[in-house]
Scaffold this motif. Structure first.
Motif, PDB file in Angstrom:
ATOM      1  N   SER A 184      -3.117  13.259  -5.414  1.00 49.65           N
ATOM      2  CA  SER A 184      -2.465  12.891  -6.672  1.00 49.65           C
ATOM      3  C   SER A 184      -2.835  11.476  -7.107  1.00 49.65           C
ATOM      4  O   SER A 184      -2.814  11.159  -8.301  1.00 49.65           O
ATOM      5  CB  SER A 184      -0.942  13.012  -6.548  1.00 49.65           C
ATOM      6  N   LEU A 185      -3.223  10.620  -6.143  1.00 44.83           N
ATOM      7  CA  LEU A 185      -3.634   9.256  -6.499  1.00 44.83           C
ATOM      8  C   LEU A 185      -4.911   9.270  -7.330  1.00 44.83           C
ATOM      9  O   LEU A 185      -5.104   8.412  -8.199  1.00 44.83           O
ATOM     10  CB  LEU A 185      -3.850   8.413  -5.238  1.00 44.83           C
ATOM     11  N   TYR A 186      -5.770  10.240  -7.064  1.00 45.17           N
ATOM     12  CA  TYR A 186      -7.055  10.298  -7.761  1.00 45.17           C
ATOM     13  C   TYR A 186      -6.907  10.690  -9.237  1.00 45.17           C
ATOM     14  O   TYR A 186      -7.870  10.565  -9.995  1.00 45.17           O
ATOM     15  CB  TYR A 186      -7.991  11.259  -7.043  1.00 45.17           C
ATOM     16  N   ASN A 187      -5.726  11.133  -9.626  1.00 43.92           N
ATOM     17  CA  ASN A 187      -5.478  11.382 -11.037  1.00 43.92           C
ATOM     18  C   ASN A 187      -5.332  10.084 -11.822  1.00 43.92           C
ATOM     19  O   ASN A 187      -5.419  10.087 -13.055  1.00 43.92           O
ATOM     20  CB  ASN A 187      -4.208  12.221 -11.219  1.00 43.92           C
ATOM     21  N   HIS A 188      -5.104   8.965 -11.086  1.00 44.35           N
ATOM     22  CA  HIS A 188      -4.869   7.670 -11.721  1.00 44.35           C
ATOM     23  C   HIS A 188      -5.944   6.639 -11.380  1.00 44.35           C
ATOM     24  O   HIS A 188      -6.232   5.756 -12.185  1.00 44.35           O
ATOM     25  CB  HIS A 188      -3.501   7.125 -11.291  1.00 44.35           C
ATOM     26  N   VAL A 189      -6.525   6.748 -10.170  1.00 44.60           N
ATOM     27  CA  VAL A 189      -7.545   5.797  -9.710  1.00 44.60           C
ATOM     28  C   VAL A 189      -8.671   6.604  -9.067  1.00 44.60           C
ATOM     29  O   VAL A 189      -8.420   7.377  -8.142  1.00 44.60           O
ATOM     30  CB  VAL A 189      -6.964   4.798  -8.684  1.00 44.60           C
ATOM     31  N   PRO A 190      -9.920   6.445  -9.519  1.00 45.51           N
ATOM     32  CA  PRO A 190     -10.995   7.320  -9.038  1.00 45.51           C
ATOM     33  C   PRO A 190     -11.396   7.097  -7.588  1.00 45.51           C
ATOM     34  O   PRO A 190     -11.812   8.028  -6.910  1.00 45.51           O
ATOM     35  CB  PRO A 190     -12.162   7.007  -9.975  1.00 45.51           C
ATOM     36  N   ASN A 191     -11.287   5.858  -7.082  1.00 43.62           N
ATOM     37  CA  ASN A 191     -11.700   5.572  -5.711  1.00 43.62           C
ATOM     38  C   ASN A 191     -11.163   4.216  -5.262  1.00 43.62           C
ATOM     39  O   ASN A 191     -10.566   3.467  -6.064  1.00 43.62           O
ATOM     40  CB  ASN A 191     -13.232   5.613  -5.572  1.00 43.62           C
ATOM     41  N   LYS A 192     -11.385   3.888  -4.000  1.00 39.88           N
ATOM     42  CA  LYS A 192     -10.859   2.641  -3.447  1.00 39.88           C
ATOM     43  C   LYS A 192     -11.493   1.420  -4.095  1.00 39.88           C
ATOM     44  O   LYS A 192     -10.817   0.411  -4.327  1.00 39.88           O
ATOM     45  CB  LYS A 192     -11.080   2.605  -1.930  1.00 39.88           C
ATOM     46  N   ALA A 193     -12.783   1.484  -4.389  1.00 43.17           N
ATOM     47  CA  ALA A 193     -13.462   0.323  -4.969  1.00 43.17           C
ATOM     48  C   ALA A 193     -12.819  -0.070  -6.299  1.00 43.17           C
ATOM     49  O   ALA A 193     -12.571  -1.256  -6.560  1.00 43.17           O
ATOM     50  CB  ALA A 193     -14.947   0.620  -5.158  1.00 43.17           C
ATOM     51  N   VAL A 194     -12.555   0.915  -7.140  1.00 41.15           N
ATOM     52  CA  VAL A 194     -11.899   0.635  -8.413  1.00 41.15           C
ATOM     53  C   VAL A 194     -10.488   0.119  -8.174  1.00 41.15           C
ATOM     54  O   VAL A 194     -10.022  -0.812  -8.853  1.00 41.15           O
ATOM     55  CB  VAL A 194     -11.873   1.900  -9.288  1.00 41.15           C
ATOM     56  N   SER A 214      -6.189   2.252   2.187  1.00 51.71           N
ATOM     57  CA  SER A 214      -6.833   3.565   2.083  1.00 51.71           C
ATOM     58  C   SER A 214      -5.970   4.415   1.165  1.00 51.71           C
ATOM     59  O   SER A 214      -4.768   4.170   1.011  1.00 51.71           O
ATOM     60  CB  SER A 214      -6.966   4.242   3.456  1.00 51.71           C
ATOM     61  N   MET A 215      -6.582   5.378   0.536  1.00 46.19           N
ATOM     62  CA  MET A 215      -5.830   6.240  -0.368  1.00 46.19           C
ATOM     63  C   MET A 215      -4.760   7.013   0.399  1.00 46.19           C
ATOM     64  O   MET A 215      -3.660   7.244  -0.118  1.00 46.19           O
ATOM     65  CB  MET A 215      -6.786   7.196  -1.093  1.00 46.19           C
ATOM     66  N   ARG A 216      -5.068   7.393   1.635  1.00 46.34           N
ATOM     67  CA  ARG A 216      -4.085   8.134   2.432  1.00 46.34           C
ATOM     68  C   ARG A 216      -2.868   7.277   2.739  1.00 46.34           C
ATOM     69  O   ARG A 216      -1.723   7.723   2.598  1.00 46.34           O
ATOM     70  CB  ARG A 216      -4.748   8.604   3.740  1.00 46.34           C
ATOM     71  N   ARG A 217      -3.096   6.026   3.151  1.00 43.82           N
ATOM     72  CA  ARG A 217      -1.973   5.142   3.462  1.00 43.82           C
ATOM     73  C   ARG A 217      -1.148   4.832   2.224  1.00 43.82           C
ATOM     74  O   ARG A 217       0.084   4.752   2.278  1.00 43.82           O
ATOM     75  CB  ARG A 217      -2.491   3.850   4.088  1.00 43.82           C
ATOM     76  N   LEU A 218      -1.832   4.622   1.104  1.00 46.49           N
ATOM     77  CA  LEU A 218      -1.112   4.354  -0.128  1.00 46.49           C
ATOM     78  C   LEU A 218      -0.245   5.544  -0.528  1.00 46.49           C
ATOM     79  O   LEU A 218       0.901   5.383  -0.968  1.00 46.49           O
ATOM     80  CB  LEU A 218      -2.093   4.029  -1.250  1.00 46.49           C
ATOM     81  N   ALA A 219      -0.801   6.732  -0.391  1.00 52.81           N
ATOM     82  CA  ALA A 219      -0.045   7.933  -0.739  1.00 52.81           C
ATOM     83  C   ALA A 219       1.211   8.036   0.117  1.00 52.81           C
ATOM     84  O   ALA A 219       2.302   8.348  -0.389  1.00 52.81           O
ATOM     85  CB  ALA A 219      -0.928   9.166  -0.556  1.00 52.81           C
ATOM     86  N   ALA A 220       1.070   7.747   1.407  1.00 53.33           N
ATOM     87  CA  ALA A 220       2.226   7.808   2.298  1.00 53.33           C
ATOM     88  C   ALA A 220       3.275   6.778   1.899  1.00 53.33           C
ATOM     89  O   ALA A 220       4.483   7.062   1.901  1.00 53.33           O
ATOM     90  CB  ALA A 220       1.770   7.580   3.740  1.00 53.33           C
TER      91      ALA A 220
END
Length: 209
Positions: free
Chosen positions: A44-54, A30-36
């Motif tokens: 800030s992750l969404y500045n580099h990857v638009p969503n989990k599928a991508v 998940s984006m939250r777990r990755l951020a942690a």
């Protein structure tokens, strides 16, 4: 200090996603777990990857990019098919959980197309082209994915469950299974991989005629 923190990049995010998939499967990402894990804010992750599928697609492409080229001192197509299959299995053994991604993603990157090109070149050596070559390649891919997933599932070192011998089998109802209990309860992954690979090659040889 924040100035000492490693900059957040797409590469770092994808590498962290691959590690997370290895630990807990795709569903663990998940984006939250990755951020942690990266010590960053989720947004800030969404500045580099638009969503989990991508992100999962990028992780699959990163995995395929790690495939090591093989060398064969032979012009025999059979030797090339064997070497390519073994190289794919080696990749799967390095990333057993993440490898499952390759069964569910369409890899249109250079890394994905490179392995397709290699497989089709090997089949062209045998005289297979077009629809027949693609069908043969897909049969090989199905075999590789299936046998590797079974290997992972039955190997504790890869997070799988070791299978013990069957017990309590009704020999009258299942005579053939009862007669093969020892074999059904054990695995020799190296031998079984090579056995299945030779079956596929033998089938291709017959298809040539």
């Amino acid at each position: 200090m924040s100035g000492d923190r490693e900059p957040l990049t797409r590469d770092r995010i994808v590498e962290a996603a691959v590690r997370m998939i290895e630990r807990g499967g795709v569903e663990a990402v998940s984006m939250r777990r990755l951020a942690a894990e990266l010590g960053a804010g989720t947004m800030s992750l969404y500045n580099h990857v638009p969503n989990k599928a991508v992100l999962v697609d990028l992780a699959a492409e990163r995995l395929m990019a790690e495939a090591r080229p093989y060398h064969v001192d032979s012009d025999d197509w059979r030797d090339h098919v064997r070497a390519h299959a073994r190289a794919v299995r080696e990749l799967a053994r390095r990333h057993p959980r993440a490898f499952v991604l390759l069964a569910t993603r369409r890899l249109s990157s250079d890394a994905g197309l490179r392995t397709i090109e290699t497989a089709l070149a090997n089949l062209a050596r045998a005289g297979f082209r077009g629809r027949v070559a693609v069908g043969a390649m897909r049969a090989m891919v199905s075999y590789l994915l299936g046998t590797v997933m079974r290997e992972v599932a039955t190997s504790p070192e890869h997070g799988g469950i070791a299978l013990s011998a069957f017990t309590g089998v009704d020999a009258e109802a299942f005579p053939l299974a009862a007669g093969a209990l020892d074999e059904l309860g054990t695995f020799d992954h190296d031998q079984e991989f090579e056995f299945g690979l030779e079956l596929l090659i033998a089938a291709l040889e017959r298809y040539q005629t």
